[in-house]
Structures are given as structure tokens and as C-alpha cells.
Write a protein that holds these residues in place. Sequence first.
Motif, short mmCIF file in Angstrom:
data_model
loop_
_atom_site.label_atom_id
_atom_site.label_comp_id
_atom_site.label_asym_id
_atom_site.label_seq_id
_atom_site.Cartn_x
_atom_site.Cartn_y
_atom_site.Cartn_z
N PHE A 100 0.53 -5.62 3.45
CA PHE A 100 0.93 -4.98 2.52
C PHE A 100 2.17 -5.60 1.96
O PHE A 100 2.27 -5.89 0.71
N PRO A 101 3.59 -6.21 2.64
CA PRO A 101 4.45 -6.39 1.91
C PRO A 101 3.54 -7.94 1.17
O PRO A 101 4.42 -7.79 -0.52
N LEU A 102 2.78 -8.27 1.03
CA LEU A 102 2.06 -9.42 0.03
C LEU A 102 1.38 -8.59 -1.67
O LEU A 102 1.88 -9.48 -2.22
N GLU A 103 0.99 -7.76 -0.63
CA GLU A 103 0.04 -6.72 -2.13
C GLU A 103 1.35 -6.26 -3.36
O GLU A 103 1.39 -6.17 -4.65
N LEU A 104 2.91 -5.56 -2.44
CA LEU A 104 3.39 -5.03 -3.35
C LEU A 104 4.28 -5.83 -4.63
O LEU A 104 4.59 -5.56 -5.01
N SER A 136 -5.74 -4.87 -7.10
CA SER A 136 -3.95 -4.76 -7.19
C SER A 136 -4.47 -2.98 -6.58
O SER A 136 -5.33 -2.20 -7.57
N LEU A 137 -3.12 -2.02 -5.76
CA LEU A 137 -3.01 -0.87 -6.89
C LEU A 137 -2.81 -0.88 -7.36
O LEU A 137 -2.62 0.45 -8.18
N MET A 163 -4.81 4.56 -2.80
CA MET A 163 -4.27 4.61 -1.71
C MET A 163 -2.95 5.47 -1.91
O MET A 163 -2.60 5.62 -2.47
N ASP A 164 -3.60 6.22 -0.80
CA ASP A 164 -2.90 8.08 -1.19
C ASP A 164 -2.06 8.33 0.05
O ASP A 164 -1.20 10.09 -0.08
N ARG A 165 -2.36 7.53 1.20
CA ARG A 165 -1.38 8.36 2.35
C ARG A 165 0.15 7.44 1.83
O ARG A 165 -0.26 6.28 1.99
N ALA A 166 1.04 9.01 2.40
CA ALA A 166 2.39 8.26 2.15
C ALA A 166 2.64 7.31 3.07
O ALA A 166 2.65 7.36 3.93
N ARG A 167 3.72 6.02 2.23
CA ARG A 167 3.26 5.48 3.56
C ARG A 167 5.07 4.75 2.73
O ARG A 167 6.31 5.18 1.76
N ASP A 168 6.14 4.20 3.98
CA ASP A 168 7.65 4.14 4.24
C ASP A 168 8.03 3.35 2.32
O ASP A 168 9.05 2.80 2.11
N ASP A 169 7.42 2.13 2.95
CA ASP A 169 7.60 0.97 1.60
C ASP A 169 7.04 1.59 0.11
O ASP A 169 7.11 0.50 -0.56
N ASN A 170 6.24 2.68 0.14
CA ASN A 170 5.33 3.29 -0.46
C ASN A 170 4.63 2.54 -1.70
O ASN A 170 4.17 2.63 -2.51
N TYR A 171 4.44 1.76 -0.66
CA TYR A 171 2.83 0.73 -1.23
C TYR A 171 1.83 2.45 -1.39
O TYR A 171 0.92 2.08 -0.22
N TYR A 172 1.86 3.01 -2.59
CA TYR A 172 0.81 3.58 -2.33
C TYR A 172 1.15 5.13 -3.89
O TYR A 172 1.99 4.65 -4.15
N SER A 178 -3.33 8.15 -8.53
CA SER A 178 -4.70 7.32 -8.14
C SER A 178 -5.33 8.03 -9.38
O SER A 178 -6.45 6.30 -9.90
N ILE A 179 -6.60 8.95 -9.77
CA ILE A 179 -6.38 8.67 -10.48
C ILE A 179 -7.29 8.94 -11.18
O ILE A 179 -7.99 8.11 -12.12
N ALA A 180 -5.54 9.18 -11.97
CA ALA A 180 -5.01 9.28 -13.08
C ALA A 180 -5.31 7.59 -13.44
O ALA A 180 -5.89 7.14 -15.02
N ASN A 181 -5.09 6.80 -12.68
CA ASN A 181 -5.11 5.09 -12.99
C ASN A 181 -6.01 4.66 -12.75
O ASN A 181 -6.12 3.89 -13.50
#
Length: 436
Positions: A100-104, A136-137, A163-172, A178-181
Motif C-alpha cells: 500500500f505505501p508503494l501504491e500510494l 492503480s487505484l 477499494m472502498d473500505r476506509a483506511r487511515d492512510d486514505n488509500y481508498y 469508486s463507481i464514478a471513476n
Amino acid sequence: MTGKKFLFIGPIVQTIKNKSAKVELQIIEDAGVLVQDGQILEVFKKPEVSDIEADVVTKLDKGQFLVPGFIDCHVHAVQLPNIGLGYDKSLLDWLEAHTFPLELKYSDNEFADKVFDFVVKRTLSLGTTTACYFASLYNEASLILAKKAAKYHQRAFVGKLNMDRARDDNYYENKSLSIANTRKFIEDIYALKCSLVSPIITPRFALSCTMELLKELGKIAEEYNLHIQSHISENIGEIAECKLLFPDCPTYTEVYEKAKLLTSKTVLAHGVYLEDSELKILNNRKSAIIHCPSSNTNLKSGLCDIQRLRSNQITVGLGTDVAGGNNLCILDVMRSALQVSNHIGFMKDKSYKSINYVDVFYLATLGGAEALSIDDKVGNLVAGKKFDALVIDLNAEDSPVDNLKSFSLEDQLQRFIYSGDDRNIINVYVEGHKVK
Ligand code: GUN
Ligand code: ZN
């Protein structure tokens, strides 16, 4: 190029399905493949070259042979910079610590451009004529990957992650974004007007999505008649978490089944721990499992018994799963699959039959095409399909395989699979286009 006829003369080594749908190795020692506009018009046995009308004739050198292009049914383009990192961890810890840190970082389009340029060029040079990518996200980065595949002429499925489950690092993303994108991404890919590149619906895995999002994605896939990819049943901890998040679903497969994500155009990576009831559902829906043996070993996920999957009529393809996998090369995954199957055999009784070099060759070519439901187009070199092909040469410069005595074509194939590398892949064609 348009309209010109190209004739390739040399041996073909490939797999075919016989009349009773059994996989067979086919060796045509002296073949001619006539190609026009990227499509194979005819495959001749013992061709009389002077009798065949062609604009360009390419004769393979002695010792060279043609095989179908390789198909990587599961690869995370964004994770390339993490190859070789973090294999002291298992899946869920590895995702948090490294992935996740790399994908951000892919909110940076320049970084995305640099990585994807490398990934597409490198996979083509390794013989991957079709790649099924987790991108990518982020939409922009995902579109950059699609443009690279179009630019360098690789057949590709490209998935913007959901990915729509909330995460502290905001990677969602929240569900509606998500649907619109996703809808925007599909339209942006269509706007490229590149027949080689297709969008694929890509919920990351059950743990990163809500049922509401999964259901919406199922509807979008149906509306656009799209392929779907995700992960399934890779790791024991992941499966336990899935049961906690989706208490109504007795198994992992039933999460995707409930969301109507299981179709004949669905490919699910891993499937190490699938229960018999899950195999039934997957078989009913004609969804495929993508075997990722290198990744399953690196992340200590487990030993996936693809003989069990195949005897339950599940279609199986191969995936590098970079960066869970430590190599972009499908040849390397073929070897991992052979080793994993032997290791499983050590624990079974004598009646267990491990897979062999023909099996992995099939999985990397026609089997992958069947998993992705593109076997009407690619997977082997037969009339009507596209000319996605590799020229193999065990005498190539710096070849890791010696050629100090002569070998039959079948033996050369074995030696290429077990001991060859990209130095033995001297030319790569995608839809008739020479890309190496
Ligand atoms: N499950 C969810 N995301 C991933 C990923 O990036 N790699 C692997 N191997 N499994 C996953
Ligand atoms: Zn994966």
C-alpha cells in the motif's frame, strides 16, 4: 503493412485440444504460417514456398522454432519496484508494510509513467504478449498504463482498482467515487480506440470492498460485458477476515457469487484454499483460477493444487503476481508451478500425478487464453487466430542453455522451459507486429 501477406517458415511447437478436448503437444517440424493484418490465414505443413502467395517471407534459422506468445493472467504493474522486497512477511502484513505505501505513490503521474514504461517493455521482451494488469487505484495512472500497452503493442487487460473500505492512510475511494471513476476509466480506455487494450473490472479483494460496491461493480461488468478480476482464498488469515467482514457468506466464493461477479469472463488469482463447495460454484459460473505459484511461495500463502482444480473442471491460467511474485517472467512462473506440483506430490500417495512441462506450456499459452476467454483469438498458432508468437533459439547469443549436441524439438522445449530465459526469446510478435 495493411493488406500485406507475411509468411513465416520454420517449426511450430504448441499445445492444441484434441477431439476429446484433451491437451496435446503439437510439433510441426516444417511449417508455414501465412499472416495478414495480424491474423493467421493458414498454417501449412511442409509448405512449398514458391506456391504460396506472400509479400514478405521470413525463414527461421536452423535450430529456431515458433511458440505461441505467453499470457500473464495476473500481474500488478504498480508493484514492480517492490520485486524482491518483504518476503519475510505474509500477505496481510506485506500489503500494509510494502504494497500500500508503494501504491500510494501513483498519484504522481511522472512516477507512474516511468514504472509502466519499464513494465510493458520488459514483459514484452520476456515474451508476454498478453498481460492482465492490476493497475492503480488512481484513474490517471491506470490510463497511463493502458496507453503504454497501446504504444508498445501489447495485448492487455487494464484494471483500475476498486477499494472502498476506509483506511487511515486514505488509500481508498468512497463507494460513489469508486463507481464514478470506474465508469470514467472504461470510457477513457474506449476512447483510446486500441483493439489490443480492454478495461477489466478490478475489485482488489473481498477485504478491501463493501458488498454494496461489489454489487455495483457486478452491474457495471454486466452493462459493458466486461472481464472481471480479483483475488480469492490466498491466505488463511485473509479467509478468516473475509468471514468476519461478510458473516452472511459461508465462503469466500459466496461473497463474489452474491455480488454477481462470477462469470465466464472472471479470473481470480490464487484459490489456494478453496473448498469443494466453492469449486462447484466456480465450475457452474465458468470462472477461472489464476495460479501464482511464485507468489504463493514467497508470501508463504500455501501450496495450490491445480490438479485438484483441473479435475474439478476449473480453467486455470498462470500469473506472475508481481510483486508477490519475484519475477515478471512467465517462464519463471512455469518453473515454480512445476516445483510446487512436485512438492505437493511428495505429500501425496503414489497415484498423484504432478504436472509436467507440457502442462505448464499449455497453462502459459492456450490455458491462459481459455482462462481469459480469449482462446478464439490467441493461445496457439492456428488459422483464424491472431499471430501472437515468439521465436525461440537455444543457440542465441549468451544462451543460458548449451547446445553442444542436437536435440529433438520436444527436448528443446523442455530445456527452454527448465533452463532458458529471455535471451532465448529472440523475436516477439503481437498481432503480427514485431515488438522484439
Ligand atoms: N490481495 C489483495 N491485494 C493483493 C496484492 O496486491 N497481491 C497479492 N498477492 N494478493 C493481494
Ligand atoms: Zn495479485
